[in-house]
Structure formats: C-alpha cells, structure tokens
Scaffold this motif. Structure first.
Motif, short mmCIF file in Angstrom:
data_model
loop_
_atom_site.label_atom_id
_atom_site.label_comp_id
_atom_site.label_asym_id
_atom_site.label_seq_id
_atom_site.Cartn_x
_atom_site.Cartn_y
_atom_site.Cartn_z
N ALA A 275 50.90 75.58 37.96
CA ALA A 275 51.24 75.47 36.54
C ALA A 275 50.35 74.45 35.84
O ALA A 275 49.82 74.69 34.74
CB ALA A 275 52.71 75.09 36.38
N PHE A 276 50.15 73.28 36.46
CA PHE A 276 49.31 72.26 35.85
C PHE A 276 47.85 72.70 35.82
O PHE A 276 47.12 72.41 34.85
CB PHE A 276 49.44 70.93 36.61
N THR A 277 47.41 73.40 36.85
CA THR A 277 46.03 73.89 36.87
C THR A 277 45.79 74.86 35.72
O THR A 277 44.78 74.78 35.01
CB THR A 277 45.74 74.60 38.21
N GLN A 278 46.76 75.75 35.51
CA GLN A 278 46.64 76.71 34.42
C GLN A 278 46.64 76.00 33.06
O GLN A 278 45.86 76.34 32.16
CB GLN A 278 47.81 77.70 34.49
N GLU A 279 47.50 75.01 32.91
CA GLU A 279 47.58 74.28 31.65
C GLU A 279 46.30 73.48 31.39
O GLU A 279 45.81 73.41 30.26
CB GLU A 279 48.79 73.34 31.68
N LEU A 280 45.75 72.87 32.45
CA LEU A 280 44.49 72.14 32.29
C LEU A 280 43.34 73.08 31.93
O LEU A 280 42.46 72.71 31.13
CB LEU A 280 44.17 71.38 33.58
N GLY A 281 43.35 74.28 32.51
CA GLY A 281 42.33 75.26 32.13
C GLY A 281 42.41 75.59 30.65
O GLY A 281 41.39 75.67 29.96
N GLY A 282 43.66 75.78 30.14
CA GLY A 282 43.82 76.06 28.72
C GLY A 282 43.37 74.89 27.85
O GLY A 282 42.77 75.09 26.79
N TYR A 283 43.65 73.66 28.30
CA TYR A 283 43.25 72.49 27.51
C TYR A 283 41.73 72.36 27.48
O TYR A 283 41.15 72.08 26.42
CB TYR A 283 43.88 71.22 28.09
N MET A 284 41.08 72.56 28.64
CA MET A 284 39.63 72.47 28.67
C MET A 284 38.99 73.56 27.80
O MET A 284 37.96 73.34 27.15
CB MET A 284 39.12 72.60 30.11
N LYS A 285 39.63 74.72 27.74
CA LYS A 285 39.15 75.77 26.85
C LYS A 285 39.28 75.32 25.41
O LYS A 285 38.40 75.55 24.58
CB LYS A 285 39.96 77.04 27.09
N TYR A 286 40.38 74.64 25.10
CA TYR A 286 40.62 74.20 23.72
C TYR A 286 39.56 73.20 23.26
O TYR A 286 39.10 73.26 22.11
CB TYR A 286 42.01 73.57 23.62
N ILE A 287 39.18 72.28 24.14
CA ILE A 287 38.20 71.27 23.73
C ILE A 287 36.76 71.74 23.95
O ILE A 287 35.82 71.01 23.68
CB ILE A 287 38.42 69.93 24.47
N GLY A 288 36.61 72.98 24.44
CA GLY A 288 35.28 73.54 24.54
C GLY A 288 34.52 73.26 25.82
O GLY A 288 33.31 73.46 25.88
N ASN A 289 35.21 72.79 26.88
CA ASN A 289 34.54 72.50 28.15
C ASN A 289 34.67 73.74 29.04
O ASN A 289 35.60 73.88 29.84
CB ASN A 289 35.19 71.28 28.82
N PHE A 290 33.71 74.66 28.90
CA PHE A 290 33.79 75.95 29.57
C PHE A 290 33.78 75.82 31.09
O PHE A 290 34.56 76.46 31.80
CB PHE A 290 32.62 76.83 29.11
#
Length: 688
Positions: A275-290
């Motif tokens: 769950a945290f891995t998925q959420e961190l992936g979404g956050y990194m997508k939000y700030i533009g860190n592909f």
C-alpha cells in the motif's frame, strides 16, 4: 526473534503437532501470516475451524476436558474472524464472529473476547453497518462496566463516539468523547493508551476535526515507537497521510509516506508495504519524478503478485500504464494497459478487479469489442455491489460504465449510470468521488451542447473542492470549466480558468524534464492563442453589428438633424434677445427675496433669544457661583447655548467670527474641567 524465524517456527509446530494442539498452532500461524499472505491465512484459519468442530463432534458426552476443546474451537473461530479483514463474503461469516464471541464469553477469556468484539465492530463500520456496530460496542461496554475495567471502558466510549459521529449523532458523540478523555488516566499500560488514542483519533477524523486527529495519531506513533511496534506505526502513518491530504499539508506528505514505508518493511506486513509503495509511486508521479514513480510501482506489482492479490496486482499494472501515458510514452502506456486489461478479463469474476478498470476505460486504446466485454463484466460486478455496502465500489463501477457508454456513443445509458453513481456518492458523503462523477456528467452534457447544465455540475464540483476536498486533482476541474466557458462563448471566464490551469501545471511539473514541461506549456499557449482568436472574432462581429446599426440610424435621422439645426438657430436668437432682460429681472428678484428672508430670520431669532435670555438671570447667577473663573462673555455664551442658540446665532448676537466662538468654547471646557468625551452643549443644557 526475526519475523522469518518466527514464521518458520510456527510452520514447524503445525507440521509435527496433532489434535487440539495442531488446531491452536494453525490458528496462531493464520493470525501471524494474515498480514503477509491474507489468502493463505484465511484458508488455514478455515481449516483450523473445521478441525476444531470435528474434534468437538468426536468428543464423548460428559468428557472432563470439554472446556479445553471449547477453548480450542473459540480460538480457531476468532482466528478465522480476524482473517476476514480482507473481505466478508456472506452472512455466515458474520455469524462466525458471534459464535466466537459466545464461546470466548463461555470460557471467560475476556482479553480475547474484547479483541474479537473490537474486530467485529470495526468490520461493521467498514461495511457501513452502523447500527450493528453500535450494538456490538454497547454490548462490550456493558461487559466492561460489569467487570470494572476502566481502560476497556475508555476505549469503548471512544469507539462508540466514532459510530455516533458517522451516524450524525453529534451530541452523543461529544458525550462519549468526554467520557473517554476522563478515563484516559485509567489506561496505565502502553497497549491500553495506544488503543484509546487510536480510537479517539479515528473519532476526530470522522468528525473532520483533523488537527485533533493528527495530535492523537502522533501520540500513538510515539507510544508505538517505545514498544517497537512497527506495524502499528505504519498503520498510523497511513491514516496521517489522509489527514495531511485533506488539510493541504503537502510538505508533510512525503516524510509521512517514507516513514510508513520504512516501518511497513520492518514489520514484515506485506500488504502494508504494498500500500505504501503504491502511494509513494502516486506521489512521485504527482511531483514529476518519473524514474522513482516507476521504481515504486514495479515493486508494488511484485508485492501484490507475491501475496496472490489479483485486484491489487492489476491495479498496480494499470497505474504503471497510466504513468507512461502521463509522461508522454503513449505506446508503452497502451501496451501496459492492455496487459492489465487482459489479466482482468482472464480472472474469475471478482468484483474488486473491475475497480482497477475504472481508469483504463477512460483511455482511448480499446476497440468496441473490448468495451462491450468490459460493460458485460461491469454489470456482473454491479450485481455483487451489496457485498460492499459501505465502500466506494458501486460509484466506481458506475463511473466505469458511464465512461464505456460514452465511448460507444450511448449517452442515455451513460447519463443513467452516472446519475446512479452520483446519488450513491452523495448519500455516503464521498466528496472526492462526487467531484469525479460531476465532472464526467459535465463532459457528457458538453457533447450534447447543454452548456448551462454542464456549468452547474462543474461549479458544484469546484465548490466541493474549495470546501477542502483534496482527493481530486484541480486540473480536471479547471479543464472542464475551460471547455464549458469556451463553448458558452464566455471567453473572459475561459481566460481565468486557463490561468488557473497554467498555475496547476507549474506546480505539478516542477521536476519533470524540460521537454515535457515545454510540451505542456506549449499546449496551454496554443489554447490561450485560440481563446484570443475566438474573442477577437466575437468582438469584430459585435463591432460590425454596431456599425450597421449606426449607419442605418444616421440615414434615418438626416432630415431630423437638419430640422433640429434650424430650430436651434431660432432659439439661439431668441435667447440672446431676452438674455439681458431676464438677467436683470432675476437679480432684482433674488436680491429682494434674500433680504426679506434675512430680516425675517433675524427678527425671529432675536425675539426668541431675547425671550429665552430674559429668564436666564438665575442661570447666570448660579453659573458665576459654581464656575467663578468664567468671564462675563463666556457666561453669556453659556446662556445663549442654554437658550438653544446655534453657533451662527451667537456670532450675529456677539458680532464675532465663528473661530472666536470656538475659542470661547475651548476656554469654557477647560475652566469647567470637562474631558474630551463630554458633549459641551448637552452638559450646559442639563446644567442646573
């Protein structure tokens, strides 16, 4: 002991034990691995419960050790109930909780009983069975009062406050909260205080009192750190993540997610790590860190596949595909999404899997056959929605169906299912989903050129966003409002939302590479130029229409204008002839009238003041006695004020200027020792 060592030890116990002890070992192992592999834990707990029932049936009547077998069955059922945290399939599963509670009460294992009742009440809340949850909490509270367990009472008052909050009973919730806070000092152990703080935090979270919720969640984390309870720390960080989202504290999101991810890995709880891995992936997508986003999402895929969680696995693949699409890698994105789509279609009809198709159906990479298959699958899933009464399942399915129907051009069916999803989201107060459905309805109405109705839906979505709902990206709202105002021809409003969209893009793309940033702003610049062109075209059309009207009016009024010119010449001559006579006459009349008025006023004022002053001898005498410092002129000014004379009247009577009168008034105030707030006129009128 390390988690893997403990797991191996429990598996060995299950392997070499027999009979009742084997059942207990299986129950213990199931409760241990429920956070690592929920499916395996559920299966093992069910097997333990069946073995315990079989042992009970084989037990001779009147056996002296019957209590031990009842205890074994109770523990097995409690373990099975604990393993149902993933999902509850039927009413029979709810009955297992009740049976476990009755057996635990029979053998007097109060700790295990309260634990089972807590789990039962929590599951009722998660499935929106609030009356049932309230009944379970009140049952446990009555038992705690009978047993005189103040710490349990504190926890249960907090739990009941949470249920009352969700039911809208604010007064009852406040009373239970106060009772729980009063009993906090009776929670002496760390475990008791942790449980009480967590339940109070949940109550404040449900009441949207996020500052209080954050405070109590942080207390839970501090106490859990003392016991090195990494799983609890990870769980509370997960709740803090939502609190910070809803209060727009984005600077605290990344540290919270990273701490939660670290604690989840240390605890060995696989589903929490996923769950945290998925959420961190979404956050990194939000700030533009592909790169980091892709790394986290690939790890998430591995974890869900390891657990055998097909819906989670498909959802992680779907997010990876959308990530590629969002970062302009359309071919790779479509390829990954098709892989997720095919995996979903090959699975058994699990309704949870279709939730992950919700986003995929909004991407233009499916042919008509794919969409028809997805619709058929979604309709089957919708028939199972009663299994998830308190979740957002039905709304997600409605959005997926609506999107598919819109792509197929079946607007009436799309409107029907979207209205159903909107009603469900509003009923359950899921504002973040309400925003998404409202924007989909606005998009549908735009295709039908119903711009005013579309504007109402979009404005409602924007209003919900401004109230603090942060689960929906404002970019969607700005884009929708931009399209609506552009179609309405209101280019001024369209420009305003274009600027907001540009601000959103600037905040989201801060860390993306230069080409992506340039491409995004190039698209916005193109929209801006298109709006300017449309506005200029509209202004030109307006000017042309006005020019035509003026041209027609000028032609129609030509003769009338000539007539007015001639008439103006005649009037000008006549006015010039009579100007001298009129001017003299007016001057004489005005002069005589003004003189008459002045004489009349002076006479009347003088008579009135003479009458008033004639009765002021006593006032002058007492004024001189009381304030001997006043001069004769100052006493006369006081007498005139007492008589009701104004400043102009006093000036005429004393033959002085208004500035002199102001000086007299200043001296009078000083000699009478009046403060700045006292009104001099009122003071003198009321004197003596």
């Amino acid at each position: 002991m390390q988690p893997q060592e403990k797991l191996d030890k429990l598996r060995n116990k299950v392997g070499y034990l027999n009979g009742r002890r084997k059942v207990l070992a299986m129950a213990e192992l199931a409760e241990y691995i429920v956070n690592i592999n929920p499916a395996e834990a559920r299966s093992m707990a069910a097997d333990a419960a069946e073995r315990a029932r079989s042992l009970m049936h084989k037990l001779p009547e009147g056996a002296g050790n019957r209590r031990e077998y009842v205890k074994t069955l109770a523990y097995a059922l409690a373990a099975y109930a604990n393993c149902m945290q993933v999902k509850i399939d039927s009413e029979q599963d709810w009955q297992l909780f009740e049976e476990a509670a009755e057996l635990l009460e029979e053998i007097g294992d109060w700790d295990k009983l309260f634990e089972t009742l807590d789990r039962l009440a929590l599951n009722h809340r998660q499935y929106a069975r609030l009356p049932e949850s309230l009944a379970v909490v009140e049952r446990a509270l009555a038992l705690a009062e009978t047993l005189k367990l103040p710490a349990q009472r504190c926890r249960l008052h907090a739990a009941r406050a949470t249920v009352h909050t969700r039911m809208g009973n604010t007064d009852a919730a406040a009373a239970d909260t106060d009772a729980a806070l009063d009993l906090l000092d009776d929670c002496r152990s760390n475990a008791e205080r942790i449980s009480a703080y967590a339940l109070l935090a949940e109550r404040f979270y449900q009441a949207r009192m996020f500052d209080m919720a954050i405070d109590f969640y942080n207390k839970v984390i501090a106490l859990a750190a003392v016991d090195k309870n990494y799983r609890l720390q990870a769980t509370i960080h997960w709740q803090l993540n939502f609190c910070y989202r809803l209060t727009e504290q984005r600077d605290k999101l990344l540290p919270t997610l990273q701490d939660g991810y670290r604690h989840a890995r240390e605890s060995g709880v696989t589903w929490l790590e996923a769950a945290f891995t998925q959420e961190l992936g979404g956050y990194m997508k939000y700030i533009g860190n592909f790169a980091r986003a892709l790394e986290y999402l690939h790890r998430c895929e591995e974890l869900y596949e390891q657990m055998g969680d097909h819906p989670g696995h498909i959802c992680a693949i779907e997010q990876t595909g959308l990530l590629h699409l969002d970062f302009e890698d359309s071919d790779r994105g479509r390829q990954v999404l098709r892989r997720a789509f095919k995996l979903a279609m090959r699975q058994d009809p699990d309704p949870l899997i279709f939730v992950s198709l919700s986003s995929m159906l909004r991407v233009d990479c499916w042919d008509e056959a794919d969409l028809e298959n997805a619709i058929a699958y979604a309709l089957k899933a919708r028939d199972m929605a009663d299994q998830f009464p308190g979740s957002d399942f039905l709304t997600n399915v409605s959005m997926s169906l609506g999107s598919a129907y819109m792509k197929l051009g079946r607007r009436a069916e799309a409107r029907s299912v979207l209205d159903e999803g909107l009603a469900t989201a509003r009923e359950r107060r899921m504002d973040y989903l309400t925003i998404r459905v409202l924007l989909m309805l606005a998009e549908l109405l735009l295709t039908e050129h119903k711009t005013e109705e579309a504007l109402e839906f979009a404005q409602e979505a924007e209003g919900l966003f401004k109230q603090g709902v942060n689960a929906s990206n404002y970019k969607r709202i700005a884009e929708s409002m931009l399209r609506i105002h552009e179609q309405r021809g209101d280019y001024r409003q369209a420009f305003r939302y274009l600027q907001k969209l540009q601000q959103v893009q600037q905040s989201r793309f801060t860390r993306r590479n230069h080409d992506i940033v340039a491409g995004s702003f190039q698209e916005i610049e193109f929209k801006r130029l298109r709006l300017e062109r449309n506005e200029a075209r509209r202004e030109l059309e307006t000017l042309q229409q006005e020019h035509e009207k003026l041209k027609n009016a000028a032609h129609a009024n030509a003769l009338q204008l000539e007539y007015l010119r001639n008439l103006a010449r005649e009037w000008r001559e006549e006015l010039r002839h009579n100007q001298y006579k009129t001017s003299n006459l007016n001057d004489n009349v005005n002069r005589k009238l003004q003189n008459s008025i002045n004489e009349a006023l002076s006479a009347k004022t003088g008579d009135h003041l003479d009458t008033e002053l004639s009765g002021q001898e006593d006032f002058n005498r007492r004024l001189a006695e009381t304030y001997p410092a006043l001069s004769q002129t100052e006493r006369k000014v006081c007498a005139l004020i007492k008589a009701g004379a104004g400043s102009k009247d006093i000036c005429k009577i004393l033959h002085v200027s208004p500035r002199t009168i102001e000086t007299y008034r200043y001296r009078i105030r000083r000699k009478m020792q009046l403060d700045a707030d006292t009104d001099l006129i009122l003071f003198i009128v009321n004197l003596f």
